[in-house]
Enzyme design. Structure first.
Site, mmCIF file in Angstrom:
data_model
loop_
_atom_site.group_PDB
_atom_site.id
_atom_site.type_symbol
_atom_site.label_atom_id
_atom_site.label_comp_id
_atom_site.label_asym_id
_atom_site.label_seq_id
_atom_site.Cartn_x
_atom_site.Cartn_y
_atom_site.Cartn_z
ATOM 1 N N HIS A 19 -1.867 -1.315 13.472
ATOM 2 C CA HIS A 19 -1.313 -0.195 12.704
ATOM 3 C C HIS A 19 -0.903 0.896 13.684
ATOM 4 O O HIS A 19 -1.445 1.000 14.784
ATOM 5 C CB HIS A 19 -2.324 0.331 11.680
ATOM 6 C CG HIS A 19 -2.384 -0.507 10.439
ATOM 7 N ND1 HIS A 19 -1.656 -0.215 9.310
ATOM 8 C CD2 HIS A 19 -3.073 -1.636 10.162
ATOM 9 C CE1 HIS A 19 -1.896 -1.131 8.384
ATOM 10 N NE2 HIS A 19 -2.752 -2.006 8.877
ATOM 11 N N HIS A 48 0.834 -1.212 0.000
ATOM 12 C CA HIS A 48 0.000 0.000 0.000
ATOM 13 C C HIS A 48 0.867 1.259 0.000
ATOM 14 O O HIS A 48 0.605 2.213 -0.740
ATOM 15 C CB HIS A 48 -0.925 0.015 1.219
ATOM 16 C CG HIS A 48 -1.980 -1.031 1.214
ATOM 17 N ND1 HIS A 48 -2.947 -1.106 0.237
ATOM 18 C CD2 HIS A 48 -2.230 -2.058 2.073
ATOM 19 C CE1 HIS A 48 -3.752 -2.127 0.491
ATOM 20 N NE2 HIS A 48 -3.336 -2.721 1.600
#
Length: 344
Positions: free
Chosen positions: A201, A20
């Site tokens: 995250h 990503h």
């Protein structure tokens, strides 16, 4: 917190979630170099696919530099001790993609759904188990539902054959107490032989505290990424986490110096931009937005003139989830029109 003597399996995401941050443009040479370094450092599990999993190559999610087949064919034969995993999101990846991954030597398949949609995973989990794969149910955006609702979804995945269930903080929204309550409930209510995992995250800077909380409550698989390379502000930085685990006498099997060198010498030089908590990635965690929306929102800012953090805050208000990338442009366009009308 006393974790001394606990044993964890660390799972690297830099070559999947890291896609990503690289807009899916990791070369075969980079892929093999990093995977080989991870293997030599003792990482037992390495995930290799498009950022959105098997079959993710598309206009909606982004076209990678190479196909999943090419990445897997390049990496798997080079591994001496590490096993390779692949992510599969039903609706993006199919059973045919699963068979391809199996044929290319993937050992672990992680079937990922939104945290309320475990029922769409039955076909893929069942097929993976029939192939004899280590099969993981991966419940994304787990902050959006209560621990009890998450447990109900986890039990579905377990009933389909998953031998490991993940609580996945896709937005980097959770705090340690949020993780503890979810992991503790999963551990107490799922079968004792079912493993528990946590994927964090770093958008609020909580990835390491959250991962430690998960271990304390019974999780034995923890995701991370070398140099934090991943969506948003990145995943739990593995080299840092390894050092913390060393300090806490947790058994992990990783060579600290070698994993530090992979981060510093291989991963950091190929970053398109520093993986850090800036105002936009911080907003992801604050608003509870899917971490891979970051670059989409930043592109929408350039296109429509609406600040990315305002777009992300609105996406959080709308409770968007992974797979709704098309709403980012729609939301930015609507906000731009409203701003223009307000100035008229």
């Amino acid at each position: 917190m006393d974790l001394k003597g606990k044993k964890v399996t660390l799972h690297d995401m830099s070559l999947r979630d890291g896609m990503h941050a690289k807009q899916h443009q990791i070369s075969l040479d980079e892929m093999v170099s990093i995977a080989t370094g991870l293997d030599q450092a003792g990482i037992p599990l390495i995930e290799v696919t498009h950022g959105d999993g098997l079959g993710g190559s598309s206009l909606n999610y982004g076209f990678p530099a190479h196909t999943d087949e090419e990445y897997l064919s390049a990496v798997v034969p080079k591994m001496t001790q590490a096993k390779v995993s692949a992510l599969l999101i039903p609706g993006i990846g199919t059973v045919d993609h699963l068979k391809m991954a199996y044929d290319h030597g993937v050992s672990t398949i992680r079937v990922a759904t939104h945290c309320t949609e475990a029922d769409v995973s039955e076909q893929h989990i069942s097929a993976a188990r029939k192939m004899g794969l280590d099969t993981v149910g991966f419940l994304m955006m787990a902050h959006m539902i209560s621990p009890e609702e998450l447990l109900a979804q986890a039990k579905l995945m377990e009933s389909y054959g998953a031998n490991c269930i993940y609580c996945t903080d896709s937005a980097g929204y959770m705090l340690p107490d949020d993780v503890s309550t979810r992991i503790a409930l999963l551990r107490s209510e799922l079968n004792s032989e079912t493993e528990i995992g946590f994927h964090g995250h770093h958008n609020l800077g909580m990835s390491i505290p959250n991962s430690l909380a998960a271990i304390e409550m019974g999780a034995n698989r923890i995701d991370g990424s070398v140099a934090g390379l991943g969506a948003g502000a990145g995943n739990t930085p593995l080299e840092v986490f390894t050092a913390v685990l060393d300090r806490m006498a947790v058994n992990h099997g990783i060579d600290l110096y070698k994993i530090m060198d992979v981060a510093e010498d291989l991963v950091m030089p190929m970053m398109d931009q520093p993986i850090r908590i800036d105002r936009n990635s911080l907003t992801l965690g604050y608003a509870g937005v899917y971490s891979s929306f970051l670059l989409f929102a930043e592109r929408a800012e350039k296109k429509y003139g609406v600040p990315a953090r305002d777009i992300l805050l609105e996406l959080g208000r709308l409770k968007t989830v992974g797979g709704q990338e098309d709403m980012i442009d729609d939301t930015a366009m609507t906000m731009a029109k409203a701003l223009k009308a307000a100035k008229a």
